[in-house]
Every structure is written in C-alpha cells, then in structure tokens.
Design a protein around this motif. Structure first.
Motif, PDB file in Angstrom:
ATOM      1  N   ALA A 141       0.853  -1.188   0.000  1.00  0.00           N
ATOM      2  CA  ALA A 141       0.000   0.000   0.000  1.00  0.00           C
ATOM      3  C   ALA A 141       0.888   1.237   0.000  1.00  0.00           C
ATOM      4  CB  ALA A 141      -0.905   0.005   1.222  1.00  0.00           C
ATOM      5  N   ASN A 163       0.383   5.478  -0.434  1.00  0.00           N
ATOM      6  CA  ASN A 163      -0.436   6.687  -0.640  1.00  0.00           C
ATOM      7  C   ASN A 163      -1.856   6.380  -1.102  1.00  0.00           C
ATOM      8  OD1 ASN A 163       1.746   8.368   0.054  1.00  0.00           O
ATOM      9  ND2 ASN A 163       2.507   8.306  -2.032  1.00  0.00           N
ATOM     10  N   GLY A 164      -2.520   5.450  -0.446  1.00  0.00           N
ATOM     11  CA  GLY A 164      -3.912   5.154  -0.758  1.00  0.00           C
ATOM     12  C   GLY A 164      -4.125   4.303  -1.999  1.00  0.00           C
ATOM     13  N   GLN A 165      -3.050   3.694  -2.511  1.00  0.00           N
ATOM     14  CA  GLN A 165      -3.168   2.825  -3.677  1.00  0.00           C
ATOM     15  C   GLN A 165      -2.462   1.507  -3.412  1.00  0.00           C
ATOM     16  OE1 GLN A 165      -1.398   5.310  -6.715  1.00  0.00           O
ATOM     17  NE2 GLN A 165      -3.432   5.906  -7.446  1.00  0.00           N
ATOM     18  N   ALA A 207      -7.116   1.603  -6.280  1.00  0.00           N
ATOM     19  CA  ALA A 207      -7.163   2.502  -5.126  1.00  0.00           C
ATOM     20  C   ALA A 207      -7.654   1.720  -3.911  1.00  0.00           C
ATOM     21  CB  ALA A 207      -8.084   3.678  -5.404  1.00  0.00           C
ATOM     22  N   ILE A 208      -7.210   2.135  -2.749  1.00  0.00           N
ATOM     23  CA  ILE A 208      -7.622   1.503  -1.498  1.00  0.00           C
ATOM     24  C   ILE A 208      -8.683   2.386  -0.848  1.00  0.00           C
ATOM     25  CG2 ILE A 208      -6.865   0.776   0.790  1.00  0.00           C
ATOM     26  CD1 ILE A 208      -4.087   0.426  -0.352  1.00  0.00           C
ATOM     27  N   GLN A 209      -9.678   1.757  -0.262  1.00  0.00           N
ATOM     28  CA  GLN A 209     -10.703   2.528   0.442  1.00  0.00           C
ATOM     29  C   GLN A 209     -10.080   3.226   1.643  1.00  0.00           C
ATOM     30  OE1 GLN A 209     -13.817  -0.161   1.483  1.00  0.00           O
ATOM     31  NE2 GLN A 209     -14.648  -0.228  -0.573  1.00  0.00           N
ATOM     32  N   ALA A 210     -10.637   4.374   1.973  1.00  0.00           N
ATOM     33  CA  ALA A 210     -10.154   5.131   3.127  1.00  0.00           C
ATOM     34  C   ALA A 210     -10.378   4.315   4.403  1.00  0.00           C
ATOM     35  CB  ALA A 210     -10.897   6.459   3.223  1.00  0.00           C
ATOM     36  N   PRO A 211      -9.488   4.461   5.376  1.00  0.00           N
ATOM     37  CA  PRO A 211      -9.679   3.748   6.642  1.00  0.00           C
ATOM     38  C   PRO A 211     -11.000   4.135   7.298  1.00  0.00           C
ATOM     39  CG  PRO A 211      -7.516   4.788   6.563  1.00  0.00           C
ATOM     40  CD  PRO A 211      -8.287   5.280   5.385  1.00  0.00           C
TER      41      PRO A 211
END
Length: 82
Positions: free
Chosen positions: A40, A42-44, A59-63
């Motif tokens: 992971a 920077n959010g990706q 992209a990764i979902q926000a925590p």
C-alpha cells in the motif's frame, strides 16, 4: 541473570530497528522468490517487480474511523476472481 529496568529500556529501544531490518529482509526475499511484492502506497495498492517497475493495481478505500466499543456492520464488497 536478572535484568534491570535500565537494561530492559535499552533492549526495548532497539526493537523498532530490529523490526525495520526484518521487514526489509522479508521484502527483498519476496522480490527474489516471486519477482513481485504488493504493498500500500499513498492510498493505492501498488505491485512492485524485481526489476524496479511499479504498477498501480487499484485505489484503497479510506480507513474506517470508529469509537472504541462501537458496533457497526461491514458492507460486503464484490470482487472478481482472476
């Protein structure tokens, strides 16, 4: 041998450095064995290859922030099998 508080403090202070070294060794071992590592950044979700190239997977979902003791339900996320 009995350890004093001072000795324990000195030993405990070295834990982050030991952990960093262990993580780096695991990272390089994974690169040499499989040729790629997913991490992971920077959010990706980024796939890094042994030759140094990188590919953004998604992209990764926000925590999710929550209060300790709060109850909530996770939504089922649809994924596709490759």
């Amino acid at each position: 041998m009995k350890l004093t508080e001072e000795t324990m403090s000195v030993l405990e202070a070295g834990i982050p450095k030991l952990a960093q070294g262990a993580f780096q060794r695991a990272h390089y071992r994974a690169l040499t064995r499989s040729g790629k590592v997913v991490r992971a950044v920077n959010g990706q979700l980024v796939e890094t290859f042994a030759d140094g190239t990188e590919t953004v997977v998604r992209a990764i979902q926000a925590p999710v922030r929550f209060t300790i003791g709060a109850k909530f339900k996770l939504k089922r996320r649809v994924t596709t099998a490759e």
